[in-house]
Design an enzyme around this catalytic site. Structure first.
Site, PDB file in Angstrom:
ATOM      1  CB  THR A 152      -0.951   0.020   1.211  1.00 45.27           C
ATOM      2  OG1 THR A 152      -0.194   0.204   2.420  1.00 45.27           O
ATOM      3  CG2 THR A 152      -1.737  -1.282   1.301  1.00 45.27           C
ATOM      4  CB  ALA A 196       3.069   1.224  -4.076  1.00 44.60           C
ATOM      5  CB  SER A 197       2.000   6.796  -5.572  1.00 45.45           C
ATOM      6  OG  SER A 197       1.998   7.533  -4.364  1.00 45.45           O
ATOM      7  N   GLY A 237       8.186   7.214  -2.543  1.00 48.09           N
ATOM      8  CA  GLY A 237       8.862   6.979  -1.275  1.00 48.09           C
ATOM      9  C   GLY A 237       9.154   5.521  -0.987  1.00 48.09           C
ATOM     10  N   GLY A 243       7.129   3.054  -0.275  1.00 47.76           N
ATOM     11  CA  GLY A 243       6.260   2.114  -0.977  1.00 47.76           C
ATOM     12  C   GLY A 243       6.726   1.842  -2.389  1.00 47.76           C
ATOM     13  CB  SER A 248       7.116   6.296  12.838  1.00 51.12           C
ATOM     14  OG  SER A 248       7.899   7.381  13.281  1.00 51.12           O
ATOM     15  CE1 TYR A 273       3.303   9.211  10.372  1.00 49.06           C
ATOM     16  CE2 TYR A 273       5.085   9.441  11.963  1.00 49.06           C
ATOM     17  CZ  TYR A 273       4.593   8.905  10.795  1.00 49.06           C
ATOM     18  OH  TYR A 273       5.376   8.057  10.050  1.00 49.06           O
TER      19      TYR A 273
END
Length: 244
Positions: free
Chosen positions: A7, A9-10, A12, A14, A141, A154
């Site tokens: 998920t 994956a566009s 960075g 991913g 993270s 976050y």
């Protein structure tokens, strides 16, 4: 057949993960939340060199998506080739004081970082139980472990990812399906594009390794983790250059 579902994956981490898993012979199912043009560009780049199928999904990976694209029937027994890996990578961040976070912003982060991860995981588990060869890797993270000022929401979401990982890892351990999270430190991606040069220099000075991680380095580790003994489960594993 080896399939990796990744998920966010566009770009960075991913995108880097999609590239290395495709190079390693995995059929891919990749998605993103909104950057559909970037996702299709990523897929086109991968198809240029990959022999196996690269499928893109615009929006969440739902039960219907899996039924249409996974190629595994829950009504029949799995085969040894039906190896499934889910990498829950998609997430968003914000840099703000808690009192300045709007309800809309809060809800968007909860949906992206927790709820979507949960629903995708819930949808894939029956297939993993059927094939008996599943792995789940959640991208977390360091802030989910120690928290970060100005990134409280976050941090909240990544803390939830960590707790979910440890609990689900115990739940699926009798089925020998490992569930782990990778708690990333600072990675040089668009998510950190808000930083000034001074900000970057200050953070990199704090990192014992001396710099941020690259997305390719994270992807290398994800591939390594995907091949680890299944006995490694229910863990939150730091990948931070010694920074915490």
């Amino acid at each position: 057949m080896k399939t990796a579902i990744i998920t966010g994956a566009s770009r960075g981490v991913g995108k880097a993960a999609a590239k290395i898993f495709a190079q390693s012979g995995y059929r891919l199912i990749i998605n993103c939340r909104s950057n559909f043009d970037l996702l299709e560009t990523t897929a086109a780049e991968l198809r240029a060199s990959a022999k196996q199928e690269i499928l893109t999904v615009h929006g969440p990976i739902t039960e219907d998506v899996l039924q249409n694209h996974l190629g595994i029937s829950l009504d029949t027994s799995g085969t040894p080739e039906d190896e499934l890996i889910l990498i829950n990578n998609g997430s968003i961040s914000t840099f703000n004081l808690v009192q300045d976070v709007s309800d809309e912003e809060y809800s968007r982060m909860i949906e992206s970082n927790i709820s979507t991860m949960f629903r995708t995981t819930r949808a894939i588990i029956p297939y993993m139980l059927k094939t008996g060869k599943g792995r789940i890797i959640n991208i977390s993270s360091v802030w989910g472990v120690v928290g970060a000022s100005m990134e409280s929401v976050y941090s909240l979401t990544k803390g939830a990812v960590n707790s979910f990982t440890m609990a689900l890892g115990k739940e699926l351990a009798p089925n020998h399906i490992p569930v782990n999270a990778v708690a990333l430190g600072c990675v040089d991606t668009d998510m950190n594009g808000w930083m000034t040069e001074d900000d970057r220099a200050e953070i990199e000075e704090e990192i014992p390794y001396g710099r941020m991680a690259t997305p390719a380095e994270v992807a290398d580790f994800l591939l390594l983790l995907s091949k680890a003994p299944a006995y490694l489960t229910a863990q939150v594993i730091p990948f931070n250059g010694g920074w915490s």
